[in-house]
Write a protein that holds these residues in place. Sequence first.
Motif, short mmCIF file in Angstrom:
data_model
loop_
_atom_site.label_atom_id
_atom_site.label_comp_id
_atom_site.label_asym_id
_atom_site.label_seq_id
_atom_site.Cartn_x
_atom_site.Cartn_y
_atom_site.Cartn_z
N PRO A 145 0.84 -1.36 -0.15
CA PRO A 145 -0.04 -0.09 0.04
C PRO A 145 0.94 1.29 0.10
N ALA A 146 2.14 1.22 0.77
CA ALA A 146 2.72 2.38 0.81
C ALA A 146 3.26 2.88 -0.51
N ALA A 147 3.54 1.68 -1.54
CA ALA A 147 4.27 2.13 -2.90
C ALA A 147 2.89 2.26 -3.74
N ALA A 148 2.00 1.27 -3.58
CA ALA A 148 0.95 1.80 -4.70
C ALA A 148 -0.12 2.76 -4.48
N GLY A 149 -0.21 3.40 -3.40
CA GLY A 149 -0.94 4.25 -2.91
C GLY A 149 -0.24 5.86 -2.59
N ARG A 150 1.13 6.12 -2.96
CA ARG A 150 1.85 7.20 -2.79
C ARG A 150 0.91 8.48 -2.95
N SER A 151 0.91 9.21 -2.28
CA SER A 151 0.14 10.70 -2.67
C SER A 151 1.02 11.65 -3.55
N LEU A 152 0.25 12.57 -3.83
CA LEU A 152 1.06 13.33 -4.76
C LEU A 152 1.92 14.63 -4.08
N TRP A 180 0.21 14.24 8.93
CA TRP A 180 -0.91 14.22 8.20
C TRP A 180 -1.38 12.56 8.07
N GLY A 181 -0.44 11.90 7.51
CA GLY A 181 -0.50 10.51 6.99
C GLY A 181 -1.40 9.77 7.95
N PRO A 182 -1.04 9.44 9.34
CA PRO A 182 -1.87 8.55 10.03
C PRO A 182 -3.19 8.95 10.45
N GLU A 183 -3.52 10.22 10.35
CA GLU A 183 -4.92 10.70 10.52
C GLU A 183 -5.75 10.60 9.22
N VAL A 184 -5.16 10.87 8.12
CA VAL A 184 -5.96 10.56 6.69
C VAL A 184 -6.32 9.18 6.72
N LEU A 185 -5.04 8.16 7.08
CA LEU A 185 -5.34 6.72 6.99
C LEU A 185 -6.49 6.12 7.93
N ALA A 186 -6.44 6.83 8.96
CA ALA A 186 -7.43 6.33 9.87
C ALA A 186 -8.82 6.72 9.39
N ILE A 187 -8.95 8.09 8.83
CA ILE A 187 -10.26 8.22 8.23
C ILE A 187 -10.62 7.50 7.15
N TYR A 188 -9.74 7.15 6.28
CA TYR A 188 -10.12 6.43 5.15
C TYR A 188 -10.32 4.99 5.47
N SER A 189 -9.93 4.52 6.49
CA SER A 189 -9.79 3.15 6.62
C SER A 189 -11.06 2.75 7.74
N GLY A 190 -11.58 3.85 8.60
CA GLY A 190 -12.30 3.44 9.72
C GLY A 190 -13.38 4.43 9.73
N GLY A 191 -13.31 5.66 9.02
CA GLY A 191 -14.24 6.73 9.13
C GLY A 191 -13.79 7.72 10.37
N LEU A 192 -14.54 8.79 10.48
CA LEU A 192 -14.30 9.72 11.61
C LEU A 192 -14.27 9.28 13.10
N THR A 193 -15.11 8.17 13.13
CA THR A 193 -15.03 7.37 14.62
C THR A 193 -13.57 6.44 14.73
N ALA A 194 -13.01 6.52 13.88
CA ALA A 194 -11.73 5.68 13.96
C ALA A 194 -10.59 6.20 14.55
N ALA A 195 -9.92 5.39 15.58
CA ALA A 195 -8.91 5.79 16.20
C ALA A 195 -7.73 6.02 15.37
N PRO A 196 -6.85 7.11 15.67
CA PRO A 196 -5.73 7.36 14.67
C PRO A 196 -4.53 5.96 14.91
N ALA A 197 -4.06 6.10 13.64
CA ALA A 197 -3.01 4.77 13.53
C ALA A 197 -1.72 5.25 14.17
N ALA A 198 -1.14 3.91 14.69
CA ALA A 198 0.04 4.10 15.51
C ALA A 198 1.10 4.51 14.75
N PRO A 218 1.79 4.49 5.32
CA PRO A 218 1.45 4.23 3.79
C PRO A 218 0.32 5.18 3.82
N HIS A 219 0.09 5.79 2.29
CA HIS A 219 -1.04 6.40 2.14
C HIS A 219 -2.32 5.63 2.30
N PRO A 220 -3.49 6.34 2.42
CA PRO A 220 -4.57 5.70 2.59
C PRO A 220 -5.00 4.60 1.36
#
Length: 225
Positions: free
Chosen positions: A86-93, A190-208, A221-223
Amino acid sequence: MRSTPEDRTTRAVLRDESLRLFAEKGPENVSVREIAAAAGASPGLVLHHFGSKDGLREEVDQYVLDAFDRMLGAITADGARDPSDPAAAGRSLAEVMLQHLPSDSPIPAYLSRLLLSGSTSGRQLFVRLHELSRATLDAMVEAGLAAPGRDPAVRAAVLMANDLAVLLLREHLTAVLDTDPLSAEGLARWGPEVLAIYSGGLTAAPAAPAAPGTDGADGAPHPPR
């Protein structure tokens, strides 16, 4: 993406100084005389090489388009990434620019102006960026790391818009976060927060936080797309 002093022709110096000034002030606020002075040349030399200020701007636009085409092509080229990663395939701009451009490059600032200009070059670049986002989503779907959604073209556009928002709102985000979102430090926040939102929605806990030495500019990785 920057020419060295040894290989820059007069034409390249004029182009590079124009890019810098256009990014700082906007093309409409920069004169041929100002460009010439910055390049240590005469206004007549600018007209000799480019015919007019419009001709010079067209060359700057094409230079930026070519620069991004090389960067984005490095992501989508066969063998350039592992679709199961995911980190390679989903790299952000933002991550692409951080990796390929020097920290003081005027290209991100000019890109922001270009996308909002309504010019042909701006529209061409937007189409190219959407093509990249769609290719990235397709690769993630093929690897089982994302779903295509009801409308893959729209899903790709939504993901692209989120990436571009970081670029277009960079100064404002820097002010409220006290960190440049296009810096390594900014992406690490930025990355962990965006990843958490994409993977679990606004109720998701932030990624470690990622462990030291993790691959990628932001350590996360990018979301998944």
